[in-house]
Design an enzyme around this catalytic site. Structure first.
Site, short mmCIF file in Angstrom:
data_model
loop_
_atom_site.label_atom_id
_atom_site.label_comp_id
_atom_site.label_asym_id
_atom_site.label_seq_id
_atom_site.Cartn_x
_atom_site.Cartn_y
_atom_site.Cartn_z
N GLU A 232 43.83 44.17 -17.03
CA GLU A 232 44.72 44.90 -18.09
C GLU A 232 45.49 44.05 -18.88
O GLU A 232 46.55 43.50 -18.34
CB GLU A 232 45.71 45.79 -17.02
CG GLU A 232 44.94 46.99 -16.24
CD GLU A 232 46.25 47.80 -15.72
OE1 GLU A 232 46.93 48.44 -16.58
OE2 GLU A 232 46.15 47.94 -14.47
N LEU A 233 45.14 44.20 -20.04
CA LEU A 233 45.65 43.14 -21.05
C LEU A 233 46.74 43.52 -22.05
O LEU A 233 47.11 44.57 -22.23
CB LEU A 233 44.52 42.15 -21.32
CG LEU A 233 43.75 41.68 -20.37
CD1 LEU A 233 42.38 40.37 -20.96
CD2 LEU A 233 44.46 40.66 -19.49
#
Length: 468
Positions: A232-233
């Site tokens: 999850e960036l």
């Protein structure tokens, strides 16, 4: 590079937590214990696992005030908002519990005489969860709850900025009855050490929430191993305001989307495109809305905007602002006496919200993740131009369109390259829908039924000799 974890209160620059850092040798022992714990925990029934998680959520709920204050002290979010994060994390976790049975159910195969055939979701084994500091409880439960309910053991590495929350979770889940070593916490300040921990053979899956650069490091570190890495960036999330939109209402929502948590959210609104017919009116509405914001001591319940996380972050955000101004952007931030603290405070990473107009895509803030309370507003002449600019990005986490014409809005979001798209909403991960990043914004999925995919592997069963 030191592995020390030293947490500094971003409002006061006082040391909150000091730890030498978990060494690789210590982490290897923890991983071994995690694998041993997994072998027994995997056989625990789903109902028993749900009871443990439910009890942990009850304990968290009973301690919200204390836990919220710790969040404020560690990462600087105004205290008025921190309890809300924890309450939302509880609700999100409860939803993941509600859908666990259906999400983990066996998948029957095609009927065949004398055979029992199915596909099972089986746990992967020890999972390394590297959490984020900006919403520690919310981002961690995305992975922790489905990982535990699926039958995995977990090694949690909280961000060095919020280490106390990791310790609290361990205490709470232990009190709730989670067997020893099913959840363990490590404190790591060095990304090199984190990369090496991710490569330990006992670790069967990695879940990382954080910067795109950090996620790429972990993926590269484990590239020679066959283990899933879920990321999850970051984002550079756009919004488009059509000419028929309610200017005042949209300004209120987008200012909140851009400035809440000092803009330190992967799904913050980082670019705003406004149709030329209402551009001037929208800018005025944004300025009026921002006048009600108060930058100040995050322990003060009247404060709406606290400091940014670190001096390094402040410098980066300011460099994005300076780059835009040097290329012709206009600082359109309204006069606001409560913002003067940003210029006069001798301690704390203070940075007031900033509105930029006359922006374009030559500016860093329109192309990269600023991760701060900056709201650049760009004029466009058509829906097509807006969509083209919204898609002109290496990121694809969320995007929003604001309009009274719902059909037109739905048609536009179909064309936008992002994992979550909104019409007349922004900055809202829904627990029943997939949370997934496109492009450089992520890999894999959290939330919704597919959240369990990252913590299970499929196993096909062919059992002969079953009577009809």
């Amino acid at each position: 590079m030191t592995n020390q974890v030293r947490t500094i209160n971003p409002a006061t620059h006082e040391v909150v937590f000091d730890h030498p850092g978990t060494s690789l040798a210590e982490a290897a022992k923890i991983a071994t214990a995690s694998k041993q714990a997994f072998e027994s925990y995997r056989t625990t029934t789903l109902n028993e696992k749900k009871k443990i998680v439910a009890r942990a959520l009850e304990i968290i709920s009973s301690r919200i005030d204390v836990l919220a204050k710790e969040i404020t002290t560690q990462m600087g979010r105004p205290i008025r908002y921190c309890a809300g994060e924890i309450k939302t994390a509880i609700l999100r976790s409860e939803h993941m519990m509600d859908i666990a049975e259906q999400s983990l159910a066996d998948l029957p195969g095609k009927p065949e005489a004398n055979f029992k055939r199915m596909v099972k979701h089986v746990p992967v084994g020890p999972v390394l969860i590297a959490g984020a500091w900006n919403y520690p409880y919310l981002t961690t439960v995305n992975a922790l709850v489905p990982a535990l309910l699926a039958g995995n053991s977990v090694i949690l590495r909280p961000s060095p900025q919020v280490p106390l929350f990791g310790n609290r979770l361990l205490e709470i889940f232990t009190e709730a009855g989670l067997p020893q070593n099913v959840l363990q916490v490590i404190h790591i300040g060095s990304l090199d050490v984190l990369d090496q921990v991710a490569q330990l053979p006992e670790i069967q899956s990695v879940s990382f929430t954080g910067s795109t650069a950090g996620g790429l490091r972990l993926r590269e570190a484990t590239a020679r191993q066959i283990k899933p890495v879920h990321l999850e960036l970051g984002g550079n999330d756009p919004a488009y305001v059509r000419p028929d939109a309610d200017v005042k209402d949209v300004a209120e929502n987008l200012v909140d989307g851009a400035v809440f948590n000092s803009g330190q959210s992967c799904c913050s609104v980082e670019r705003v495109y406004v149709h030329e017919k209402i551009y001037d009116a929208f800018v005025l509405a944004v300025q009026e809305e921002l006048k009600s914001y108060k930058l100040g001591d995050p322990q003060d319940t009247t404060t709406t905007t606290g400091p940014v996380i670190s001096a390094v972050a402040k410098e980066k955000i300011q460099s994005h602002i300076d780059d835009a101004l040097s290329k012709g952007a206009v600082n359109a931030t309204p006069e606001n006496a409560t913002f003067s603290l940003a210029k006069t405070a001798d301690k704390g990473n203070w940075l007031a919200p900033v509105v930029l107009t006359n922006v374009n895509h030559s500016m860093v803030t329109m192309k990269e993740e600023t991760f701060g309370p900056v709201m650049p507003i760009m004029k466009v002449s058509s829906d097509d131009e807006a969509v083209q600019l919204m898609n002109d990005s290496d990121y694809g986490l969320t995007a929003s369109v604001w309009t009274k014409d719902i059909a037109a809005g739905e048609e536009l979001i179909d064309r936008i390259e992002a994992g979550t798209v909104f019409v007349n909403r922004c900055d809202y991960p829904a627990p029943d829908l997939a949370w997934t990043g496109w492009k450089m914004s992520g890999l894999g999925c959290t939330l919704g039924p597919r959240a369990y995919d990252g913590f299970t592997k499929l196993k096909s069963y062919h059992i002969k000799g079953i009577s009809a």
